[in-house]
Structure formats: structure tokens, C-alpha cells
Write a protein that holds these residues in place. Structure first.
Motif, PDB file in Angstrom:
ATOM      1  N   PRO A  66      64.774  74.933  39.173  1.00 51.88           N
ATOM      2  CA  PRO A  66      63.037  74.688  38.581  1.00 51.88           C
ATOM      3  C   PRO A  66      62.839  75.589  37.608  1.00 51.88           C
ATOM      4  O   PRO A  66      61.935  75.170  36.805  1.00 51.88           O
ATOM      5  N   LEU A  94      62.787  71.972  33.564  1.00 53.35           N
ATOM      6  CA  LEU A  94      61.644  71.186  33.944  1.00 53.35           C
ATOM      7  C   LEU A  94      61.488  69.976  32.945  1.00 53.35           C
ATOM      8  O   LEU A  94      61.434  70.169  31.805  1.00 53.35           O
ATOM      9  N   GLU A 127      58.916  67.692  33.485  1.00 52.56           N
ATOM     10  CA  GLU A 127      57.564  67.773  33.881  1.00 52.56           C
ATOM     11  C   GLU A 127      57.063  66.258  33.963  1.00 52.56           C
ATOM     12  O   GLU A 127      55.755  66.006  33.420  1.00 52.56           O
ATOM     13  N   MET A 128      57.996  65.613  34.494  1.00 55.20           N
ATOM     14  CA  MET A 128      57.646  64.204  34.925  1.00 55.20           C
ATOM     15  C   MET A 128      58.215  64.022  36.358  1.00 55.20           C
ATOM     16  O   MET A 128      59.279  64.130  36.503  1.00 55.20           O
ATOM     17  N   ASP A 129      57.542  63.997  37.356  1.00 57.00           N
ATOM     18  CA  ASP A 129      57.698  64.437  38.727  1.00 57.00           C
ATOM     19  C   ASP A 129      58.818  63.435  39.280  1.00 57.00           C
ATOM     20  O   ASP A 129      59.716  64.103  39.920  1.00 57.00           O
ATOM     21  N   ASP A 175      61.829  65.308  37.907  1.00 55.91           N
ATOM     22  CA  ASP A 175      62.078  66.455  38.486  1.00 55.91           C
ATOM     23  C   ASP A 175      62.461  66.321  39.962  1.00 55.91           C
ATOM     24  O   ASP A 175      63.440  67.219  40.535  1.00 55.91           O
ATOM     25  N   GLY A 187      52.723  62.331  34.420  1.00 57.77           N
ATOM     26  CA  GLY A 187      52.102  63.448  34.242  1.00 57.77           C
ATOM     27  C   GLY A 187      53.209  64.477  35.168  1.00 57.77           C
ATOM     28  O   GLY A 187      53.842  64.235  35.977  1.00 57.77           O
ATOM     29  N   GLY A 188      52.930  65.730  34.725  1.00 61.67           N
ATOM     30  CA  GLY A 188      53.750  66.837  35.144  1.00 61.67           C
ATOM     31  C   GLY A 188      52.993  67.510  36.272  1.00 61.67           C
ATOM     32  O   GLY A 188      51.951  67.498  36.425  1.00 61.67           O
ATOM     33  N   HIS A 189      53.965  67.912  37.200  1.00 66.34           N
ATOM     34  CA  HIS A 189      53.453  68.743  38.223  1.00 66.34           C
ATOM     35  C   HIS A 189      52.412  68.093  39.205  1.00 66.34           C
ATOM     36  O   HIS A 189      51.444  68.855  39.936  1.00 66.34           O
ATOM     37  N   SER A 247      53.133  68.642  43.223  1.00 70.90           N
ATOM     38  CA  SER A 247      53.020  69.783  43.445  1.00 70.90           C
ATOM     39  C   SER A 247      51.754  70.624  43.414  1.00 70.90           C
ATOM     40  O   SER A 247      51.750  71.598  43.696  1.00 70.90           O
ATOM     41  N   SER A 248      50.906  69.983  42.685  1.00 74.43           N
ATOM     42  CA  SER A 248      49.586  70.516  42.449  1.00 74.43           C
ATOM     43  C   SER A 248      48.768  70.662  43.628  1.00 74.43           C
ATOM     44  O   SER A 248      48.645  69.526  44.263  1.00 74.43           O
TER      45      SER A 248
END
Length: 113
Positions: A19, A23, A25-27, A30, A75-77, A80-81
């Protein structure tokens, strides 16, 4: 470089990208790259069996789940946000409590009649 060019069958099942080095940055992508197909499926089974325990047959609840997964895909992250997790838990708890409340009221009304 092409990430999947050096992958074997085991990588497709269990992932294998670092990771910190790569990345998308598209969950969804990922999750697949880091955990593989097995981890991807386990993640969503656990997500839907624990977090999304409310009644998804109600239109607004289904709309919420659809919008959440669409945002996570684009969206990215998003998964995990920390702030998204707090909001997600609060909204899901609200839906869960409210989806259980009408059933208990109906049971109480039928018990008294």
C-alpha cells in the motif's frame, strides 16, 4: 509499470501489492490489490453483516447503502477514513434502532389487544 503482469494465481486470491508503493485511490480496486479476491469478499461480508445490519428494504436505507458504496467506488480512502467511519456508524445505528422500533411497538399493540 503494469501491476498485474507479475501476479500469480495466489496474488489474485490473496492480494500482494504494497500500500505504500501503489495506490489507485479508488477503494474497491485498492481492496482487491491489497487483499485479493478472498479478502475483498470477506471484507464486504463482514461490512454487510455488522455495519449494515438495518433493514435495507426501506427505500431510504437502500439509497444510503447505494450512495455509500458509490462514493467508496469513486473516492479514495473512503473505507479507511476515520471520520467516514464515525459518520457511517452513527447513521447505521440510527437506521438500526429506528428499524427495530416499529416492530416492538406493533408487538406491544397486538399483545394488549
Amino acid at each position: 509499470t503494469n501491476v498485474l503482469s507479475h501476479w500469480t494465481f495466489v496474488n489474485y486470491l490473496f492480494g500482494g501489492e504494497d500500500p505504500m508503493n501503489f495506490l489507485v485511490e479508488m477503494d474497491f480496486f485498492d481492496l482487491f490489490l491489497f487483499m485479493g479476491l478472498v479478502g475483498f469478499v470477506i471484507y464486504f461480508v463482514l461490512l454487510f453483516s455488522t455495519v449494515f445490519r438495518f433493514n435495507k428494504k426501506q427505500p431510504f436505507h437502500l439509497f444510503f447503502v447505494t450512495i455509500y458504496l458509490t462514493l467508496a467506488f469513486l473516492g479514495g480512502h473512503f473505507f479507511s477514513s476515520v471520520i467516514n467511519a464515525v459518520y457511517l456508524c452513527l447513521i447505521c445505528m440510527f437506521f438500526y434502532v429506528n428499524s427495530k422500533r416499529p416492530q416492538t411497538l406493533n408487538e406491544e399493540n397486538t399483545a394488549h389487544q
